[in-house]
Structures are given as structure tokens and as C-alpha cells.
Enzyme design. Structure first.
Site, short mmCIF file in Angstrom:
data_model
loop_
_atom_site.label_atom_id
_atom_site.label_comp_id
_atom_site.label_asym_id
_atom_site.label_seq_id
_atom_site.Cartn_x
_atom_site.Cartn_y
_atom_site.Cartn_z
N ARG A 94 -5.71 -62.09 -89.74
CA ARG A 94 -5.47 -61.92 -91.63
C ARG A 94 -6.74 -60.55 -91.77
O ARG A 94 -7.79 -60.90 -91.51
CB ARG A 94 -5.99 -63.30 -92.10
N HIS A 97 0.88 -55.06 -91.68
CA HIS A 97 2.26 -55.11 -92.50
C HIS A 97 1.74 -56.45 -93.60
O HIS A 97 0.57 -56.96 -93.28
CB HIS A 97 3.23 -55.60 -91.76
#
Length: 324
Positions: free
Chosen positions: A198, A178
Site C-alpha cells: 500500500r 494502480h
């Protein structure tokens, strides 16, 4: 004796942060690029501090140690101890956030010294004209294709990208890729965890002028590679009635749009209740007669010992409520 509790916001300056949080919350700050306001947090090193009443100055962890099941509810106290189980944030994205994923409980515990995973949800408080966000894979890919696409800058081509507006809701179980997109102002409710992998950061530099670290390999095993047709949560809004948005094992969150007094019986809940005001203002009154004002941008924690709560709005008011 417990009463409705407010907490000092914990403001986070981030490279992608915007300028909406301070005026939204009605606070004065000289900080720029405020990306997040942590409204209620038990994360170690970022523990919320009470702002109102005789308990002002105490941390949420200190309160739990003192009041135990009276604050959390018996089942929550037995399960989570002195760690408050939810983290509530407002997020203001001036730029796209990094594409990321969070591990589930099993993977987080194994990799991060018994930590919890991170399942979360988003409620769009407001959105600019072109605001968007990304949630979930748009087609089936393999772990190997994922790594290759991160390397050649094409990972966004296999993600669902949604144009968003006020009231949109997304549920994000651990493992779902997301990213909050630019122009989105979000209320986020999640497990108490600050573990983020990340995946991709659009070639951006951090506040220190250096590229931010990517966690390509860690994320590879955390991603849920299944595909759904639509990752948006659909619901029918009901005026002056609670509408359940998310009901999972980590939290239940409802929407409440009211323009008249609303009474909620809490006697059988065995949990605290978090009340987040996203629009309007009003007053909360518990069964003991404690009163607390509530306005846009504020979050109040209702202790588990509270038997009932009345919300009296001053005009139209929008609230999110959440419990475990």
C-alpha cells in the site's frame, strides 16, 4: 468423473466497499461495505469450496490433490502442484482504493518465503457516471521523488487517471502502480497471490478506526518506473466470437458476447477453463452431457479433462474466459 464446478463466494468487508456485489450476484447478505467477492481462490486460508454436485463441500486444494492433471492440465499440475494458479474476484469500489503495487515473482519469492508475485487484469463490468481508476506513471520519476511525493501527498499527480465505462480493460503487470477508483465495478483475474504494498491511502482510517499501514519502502523497490503513453487495453469486440483481451505467461483471458449457442473445442488446451458471467444467463453443456446453469455474477470452473463446451445463452450474454 469431473464436471463444471461452481464455488461459494468468499465475501470481503472492506472500508472502501460498496453495495453492488450482493444484488449483482443475486445473493442475500446482511454484510455492509462488501468490497470483494472472491469467486475462485486457492489462497491459503481463503480456499474456495465447491457449491454444486457430488463434490460439494470440498476445497479447491482438495480437488487438485485428488484429480491433479485432470483438473488443472498436465503442465499446470507439474508447475504449481496443489496451488490453484489463478484468483478471480469481483470488486466494488464505493470509494477510491489505496494506491498500491505488487511485487514480481523474483521479489515476492525473496521477501515472502517463496510466494508468487502478482500480475493481474481488470475488466470493467459496470461504472457510475464519474467512475475512474489509476494505472501507471504519467511521467518519469525517480525512486527518491516517489518517496517524497508519498510524504507530501502529491503521488496522484504523477499517475494516469482514466474515466472508465463498461468493457474497459487494463492489464497490470507486477510493478505497475494502480488504484481502482470510486464507482468502478470490476472483474479481476490475477496470479494466486495476496501480496499488496500500500503506497497511499488518502488519509483514510480502517474499519478499526486507525490509519492503515503504508509500505513505502517495500514498494519503492517493487515499482516499475517506466512510462507508457496509454495503459488501457484496446480491442475490437466481435459478436459470437472470442476476443482475446490479455495473453501473458500467467493467463490468457478472452471476452465472449453471444446471443446464440457457442461451441468451444477444449481437446488440445491442456488447462482448466474459467468461465465468468458478467451479464445475462444461460447454460453450459460439456462433452459428457453435464449441464450447469450460469447467470450474471457466477463463475464456473471447467476441468482440463473436458474435451468441449457449449454455451447456450438465454438472450444476450457476456462472458470472460481464462486459462493458464
Amino acid at each position: 468423473m469431473m464436471y463444471p464446478l461452481k464455488f461459494r463466494p468468499i465475501l470481503k468487508t472492506l472500508v472502501w466497499g460498496g453495495e453492488k456485489i450482493a444484488p449483482f450476484k443475486g445473493i442475500e447478505t446482511g454484510q455492509h461495505n462488501i468490497g470483494e467477492s472472491w469467486e475462485l481462490s486457492g489462497v491459503k486460508g481463503n480456499e474456495s469450496v465447491v457449491a454444486n454436485g457430488p463434490l460439494a463441500g470440498k476445497t479447491i486444494t482438495e480437488l487438485i490433490s485428488e484429480y491433479r492433471e485432470s483438473l488443472l492440465g498436465r503442465a499446470n499440475w507439474e508447475k504449481t502442484g496443489t496451488e490453484f494458479p489463478l484468483l478471480v474476484k469481483f470488486i466494488d469500489a464505493r470509494q477510491d482504493l489505496s494506491i498500491q503495487v505488487h511485487p514480481d515473482d523474483e521479489l515476492a519469492a525473496r521477501r515472502h518465503n517463496g510466494s508468487k508475485g502478482k500480475t493481474e487484469m481488470w475488466y470493467v463490468v459496470s461504472a457510475d457516471k464519474d467512475a475512474h481508476l489509476m494505472s501507471g506513471l504519467s511521467r518519469k520519476i525517480t525512486p527518491e521523488e516517489y518517496v517524497a511525493r508519498v510524504g507530501n501527498n502529491t503521488i496522484t499527480e504523477v499517475l494516469h487517471d482514466y474515466k472508465v465505462s463498461r468493457g474497459d480493460v487494463f492489464f497490470l503487470p507486477a510493478g505497475r502502480i494502480h488504484s481502482i477508483g470510486s464507482g468502478s465495478f470490476i472483474a479481476e483475474i490475477q496470479q494466486t497471490s495476496d501480496i499488496t504494498y500500500r503506497i497511499y491511502d488518502f488519509g483514510r482510517l480502517g474499519l478499526d478506526g486507525k490509519p492503515r499501514e503504508l509500505h513505502t519502502e517495500l514498494a519503492k523497490d517493487a515499482i516499475d518506473y517506466s512510462v507508457e503513453d496509454d495503459y488501457r487495453t484496446h480491442y475490437t469486440e466481435k459478436k459470437n466470437e472470442e476476443t482475446v483481451l490479455v495473453d501473458c505467461k500467467y493467463f490468457t483471458t478472452s471476452l465472449l458476447e453471444i446471443d446464440r449457442p457457442f461451441f468451444k473445442d477444449l481437446s488440445a488446451l491442456d488447462s482448466f477453463l474459467i468461465v465468468i458471467c458478467t451479464a445475462g444467463k444461460g447454460e453450459l453443456t460439456d462433452n459428457e452431457g453435464h449441464r450447469e446453469s450460469l447467470r450474471q455474477g457466477e463463475t464456473v470452473l471447467i476441468p482440463a479433462s473436458t474435451a468441449s463446451l457449449t454455451v447456450t445463452p438465454d438472450g444476450p450474454m457476456t462472458l470472460l474466459t481464462s486459462f493458464v
